[in-house]
Design a protein around this motif. Structure first.
Motif, PDB file in Angstrom:
ATOM      1  N   THR A   1      16.893  43.194  35.088  1.00 19.35           N
ATOM      2  CA  THR A   1      16.398  41.369  35.579  1.00 19.35           C
ATOM      3  C   THR A   1      17.723  41.246  36.392  1.00 19.35           C
ATOM      4  O   THR A   1      18.918  40.880  36.552  1.00 19.35           O
ATOM      5  N   ALA A   2      17.334  40.222  37.429  1.00 22.81           N
ATOM      6  CA  ALA A   2      18.396  39.271  37.787  1.00 22.81           C
ATOM      7  C   ALA A   2      17.689  38.125  38.494  1.00 22.81           C
ATOM      8  O   ALA A   2      16.810  37.736  38.008  1.00 22.81           O
ATOM      9  N   GLU A   3      18.972  37.286  39.296  1.00 23.03           N
ATOM     10  CA  GLU A   3      18.641  35.400  39.954  1.00 23.03           C
ATOM     11  C   GLU A   3      19.345  36.056  40.689  1.00 23.03           C
ATOM     12  O   GLU A   3      20.158  36.657  41.263  1.00 23.03           O
ATOM     13  N   VAL A   4      19.065  35.273  42.540  1.00 17.98           N
ATOM     14  CA  VAL A   4      18.759  34.717  43.472  1.00 17.98           C
ATOM     15  C   VAL A   4      19.188  33.347  43.827  1.00 17.98           C
ATOM     16  O   VAL A   4      18.095  32.515  43.418  1.00 17.98           O
ATOM     17  N   GLU A   5      20.957  32.836  43.573  1.00 18.99           N
ATOM     18  CA  GLU A   5      20.502  31.484  43.973  1.00 18.99           C
ATOM     19  C   GLU A   5      20.886  31.558  45.621  1.00 18.99           C
ATOM     20  O   GLU A   5      22.714  31.364  46.201  1.00 18.99           O
ATOM     21  N   VAL A   6      20.472  30.932  46.309  1.00 22.19           N
ATOM     22  CA  VAL A   6      20.814  30.617  47.271  1.00 22.19           C
ATOM     23  C   VAL A   6      21.526  29.542  47.332  1.00 22.19           C
ATOM     24  O   VAL A   6      21.858  28.135  47.122  1.00 22.19           O
ATOM     25  N   LEU A   7      22.580  29.551  48.424  1.00 15.65           N
ATOM     26  CA  LEU A   7      23.760  28.727  48.512  1.00 15.65           C
ATOM     27  C   LEU A   7      23.038  27.507  49.792  1.00 15.65           C
ATOM     28  O   LEU A   7      22.846  27.630  50.210  1.00 15.65           O
ATOM     29  N   GLY A   8      23.804  26.309  48.925  1.00 15.13           N
ATOM     30  CA  GLY A   8      23.722  25.184  50.003  1.00 15.13           C
ATOM     31  C   GLY A   8      25.482  25.395  51.110  1.00 15.13           C
ATOM     32  O   GLY A   8      25.727  23.298  50.468  1.00 15.13           O
ATOM     33  N   ASP A   9      25.496  25.588  51.815  1.00 18.80           N
ATOM     34  CA  ASP A   9      26.686  25.493  52.539  1.00 18.80           C
ATOM     35  C   ASP A   9      26.862  24.809  52.964  1.00 18.80           C
ATOM     36  O   ASP A   9      25.638  24.000  53.803  1.00 18.80           O
ATOM     37  N   ALA A  10      27.294  24.522  53.927  1.00 15.17           N
ATOM     38  CA  ALA A  10      27.908  23.292  54.882  1.00 15.17           C
ATOM     39  C   ALA A  10      27.825  23.719  56.322  1.00 15.17           C
ATOM     40  O   ALA A  10      28.141  23.097  57.250  1.00 15.17           O
ATOM     41  N   GLY A  11      27.501  24.922  56.535  1.00 12.91           N
ATOM     42  CA  GLY A  11      27.854  25.872  57.726  1.00 12.91           C
ATOM     43  C   GLY A  11      25.917  25.054  58.552  1.00 12.91           C
ATOM     44  O   GLY A  11      25.140  24.055  57.909  1.00 12.91           O
ATOM     45  N   ALA A  12      26.065  25.936  60.043  1.00 16.70           N
ATOM     46  CA  ALA A  12      24.701  25.949  60.198  1.00 16.70           C
ATOM     47  C   ALA A  12      23.195  25.319  59.852  1.00 16.70           C
ATOM     48  O   ALA A  12      23.363  26.983  59.474  1.00 16.70           O
ATOM     49  N   PRO A  13      22.739  25.112  60.326  1.00 17.52           N
ATOM     50  CA  PRO A  13      20.794  25.584  59.272  1.00 17.52           C
ATOM     51  C   PRO A  13      20.646  27.035  59.845  1.00 17.52           C
ATOM     52  O   PRO A  13      21.041  27.353  60.479  1.00 17.52           O
TER      53      PRO A  13
ATOM     54  N   LEU B   1      25.632  37.689  48.824  1.00 15.66           N
ATOM     55  CA  LEU B   1      24.612  38.355  49.698  1.00 15.66           C
ATOM     56  C   LEU B   1      24.688  37.148  51.224  1.00 15.66           C
ATOM     57  O   LEU B   1      24.696  36.517  50.629  1.00 15.66           O
ATOM     58  N   CYS B   2      24.654  38.359  51.784  1.00 20.29           N
ATOM     59  CA  CYS B   2      25.594  38.003  53.498  1.00 20.29           C
ATOM     60  C   CYS B   2      24.944  38.306  54.272  1.00 20.29           C
ATOM     61  O   CYS B   2      24.026  39.089  54.294  1.00 20.29           O
ATOM     62  N   VAL B   3      25.090  37.496  55.184  1.00 23.55           N
ATOM     63  CA  VAL B   3      24.679  38.368  57.280  1.00 23.55           C
ATOM     64  C   VAL B   3      25.617  38.284  57.990  1.00 23.55           C
ATOM     65  O   VAL B   3      26.641  37.328  57.972  1.00 23.55           O
ATOM     66  N   GLY B   4      25.779  39.054  58.964  1.00 27.51           N
ATOM     67  CA  GLY B   4      26.660  39.289  59.765  1.00 27.51           C
ATOM     68  C   GLY B   4      26.989  38.199  61.053  1.00 27.51           C
ATOM     69  O   GLY B   4      25.628  38.911  61.354  1.00 27.51           O
ATOM     70  N   THR B   5      27.969  37.465  61.414  1.00 30.16           N
ATOM     71  CA  THR B   5      27.815  36.527  62.376  1.00 30.16           C
ATOM     72  C   THR B   5      28.218  37.071  63.325  1.00 30.16           C
ATOM     73  O   THR B   5      28.503  39.413  63.537  1.00 30.16           O
ATOM     74  N   ALA B   6      28.048  36.682  64.697  1.00 36.23           N
ATOM     75  CA  ALA B   6      28.288  37.656  65.941  1.00 36.23           C
ATOM     76  C   ALA B   6      30.101  37.884  65.981  1.00 36.23           C
ATOM     77  O   ALA B   6      29.939  38.697  66.538  1.00 36.23           O
ATOM     78  N   ASP B   7      30.913  37.487  65.213  1.00 35.40           N
ATOM     79  CA  ASP B   7      32.776  37.960  65.586  1.00 35.40           C
ATOM     80  C   ASP B   7      32.644  38.911  64.044  1.00 35.40           C
ATOM     81  O   ASP B   7      34.062  39.355  63.842  1.00 35.40           O
TER      82      ASP B   7
ATOM     83  N   ALA C   1      32.290  38.739  61.283  1.00 34.02           N
ATOM     84  CA  ALA C   1      32.474  38.399  59.801  1.00 34.02           C
ATOM     85  C   ALA C   1      31.605  38.274  59.309  1.00 34.02           C
ATOM     86  O   ALA C   1      30.223  38.359  59.887  1.00 34.02           O
ATOM     87  N   TRP C   2      32.057  38.279  57.961  1.00 35.69           N
ATOM     88  CA  TRP C   2      30.205  37.542  57.258  1.00 35.69           C
ATOM     89  C   TRP C   2      30.121  36.539  56.510  1.00 35.69           C
ATOM     90  O   TRP C   2      31.202  36.027  55.995  1.00 35.69           O
ATOM     91  N   ARG C   3      28.985  36.004  56.193  1.00 31.09           N
ATOM     92  CA  ARG C   3      29.086  34.772  55.802  1.00 31.09           C
ATOM     93  C   ARG C   3      27.647  34.415  55.320  1.00 31.09           C
ATOM     94  O   ARG C   3      26.294  35.142  55.027  1.00 31.09           O
ATOM     95  N   ALA C   4      27.886  34.595  53.913  1.00 29.37           N
ATOM     96  CA  ALA C   4      27.433  34.336  52.361  1.00 29.37           C
ATOM     97  C   ALA C   4      25.988  33.435  52.786  1.00 29.37           C
ATOM     98  O   ALA C   4      26.155  31.864  53.130  1.00 29.37           O
ATOM     99  N   PHE C   5      24.456  33.968  51.911  1.00 27.73           N
ATOM    100  CA  PHE C   5      23.662  32.767  51.468  1.00 27.73           C
ATOM    101  C   PHE C   5      22.912  33.135  50.611  1.00 27.73           C
ATOM    102  O   PHE C   5      21.889  31.940  50.386  1.00 27.73           O
ATOM    103  N   ALA C   6      23.670  33.347  49.564  1.00 26.93           N
ATOM    104  CA  ALA C   6      23.197  33.852  48.218  1.00 26.93           C
ATOM    105  C   ALA C   6      23.893  34.590  47.607  1.00 26.93           C
ATOM    106  O   ALA C   6      24.959  35.278  47.892  1.00 26.93           O
ATOM    107  N   VAL C   7      24.252  34.393  46.169  1.00 32.61           N
ATOM    108  CA  VAL C   7      24.641  35.228  45.059  1.00 32.61           C
ATOM    109  C   VAL C   7      23.605  36.090  44.298  1.00 32.61           C
ATOM    110  O   VAL C   7      22.545  35.211  43.746  1.00 32.61           O
TER     111      VAL C   7
END
Length: 267
Positions: free
Chosen positions: A63-75, A198-204, A206-212
């Motif tokens: 069992t698990a849960e995924v919490e999507v983050l509400g960060d201040a980055g671009a949509p 949970l992250c997405v690789g950015t163009a530079d 780096a990793w940008r987190a979108f969820a835990v």
């Protein structure tokens, strides 16, 4: 020369047809999709012999849960990523080849988020132990410790119209090395949840987190039991695997599912 440019002469196949007549029998033709057919048949056979997925045959369903983050980055430009929310999830942690637990093996992290793709529709992620760098994050990397490095999608996803690699970065929370076999994972979870960013690789690079992702505890399932995780059937608008190797991977999924069903019928 003129005759060689005609596909058929008097009804007989020409060399350009790619067929080989033999003794008046029906000409043999090698289908253009034969690599896909071979992949599907191979995965079906292995899954039927194992009575489990062709790859990652033994794992721990949790069992698990995924919490999507509400960060201040671009949509992100993706509905489920741009709306902070918690999703119920099912996770399977596994070893690709099923080697002895103290040996390095390709480690798998499969995630199913309920209702994420659309109402009533789950979203699946399939991630594999990988390297950390911009190149090695696209390569599978055997590991002995399930918390000692990232898990990557290896191939790119289309995320809001951009090609990006996905990853799960484990947080070390005091556990000793955690081998990826079911027994070791159960012991680790008895001491507390396993947490991944949970992250997405950015163009530079780096990793940008979108969820835990928080993995809680084992479900009452046999090590070979698993939902039919499929990143192509269970994707979301604006968030889907890219076209690289898509046909071959779909064939592998079909073959593995068919082999498991055939084994269950035989049993």
């Amino acid at each position: 020369m003129g005759r060689l440019l005609v596909r058929r002469v008097n009804g007989a196949p020409s060399p350009r047809d790619g067929v080989r007549p033999a003794g008046g029998r029906r000409p043999w033709r090698l289908p253009g999709s034969w690599p896909v057919t071979v992949v599907e048949a191979g995965f079906r056979l292995v899954a039927r012999l194992r009575g489990a997925p062709a790859l990652h045959p033994r794992g721990l369903l949790c069992t698990a849960e995924v919490e999507v983050l509400g960060d201040a980055g671009a949509p992100w430009g993706v509905r489920w990523l741009d709306a902070p929310r918690q999703y119920a999830a099912t996770v399977r942690l596994s070893r690709a080849a099923g080697l002895p637990r103290r040996l390095p093996d390709g480690l798998g992290l499969a995630v199913r988020m309920e209702q994420a793709a659309a109402p009533g529709q789950p979203l699946d992620l399939l991630l594999t132990s990988s390297g950390r760098g911009r190149v090695t994050r696209r390569l599978p990397l055997p590991r002995a410790d399930a918390l000692d490095g990232p898990y990557s999608s290896l191939l790119s996803y289309r995320v809001g119209g951009r090609d990006r690699v996905l990853a799960a970065l484990p947080r070390r929370t005091g556990q000793a090395p955690v081998h990826g076999d079911p027994r070791s994972l159960r012991a680790a979870l008895a001491g507390g949840p396993l947490v991944f960013d949970l992250c997405v690789g950015t163009a530079d690079g780096a990793w940008r987190a979108f969820a835990v992702l928080t993995v809680r505890g084992p479900l009452p399932a046999l090590p070979e039991e698993t939902p039919d995780f499929d990143i192509y059937r269970h994707s979301a608008p604006g968030f889907a695997p890219g076209p690289a190797l898509a046909t071959t991977r779909r064939a592998a999924y079909r073959g593995s599912r068919a082999g498991r069903r055939a084994r269950r019928r035989a049993d």
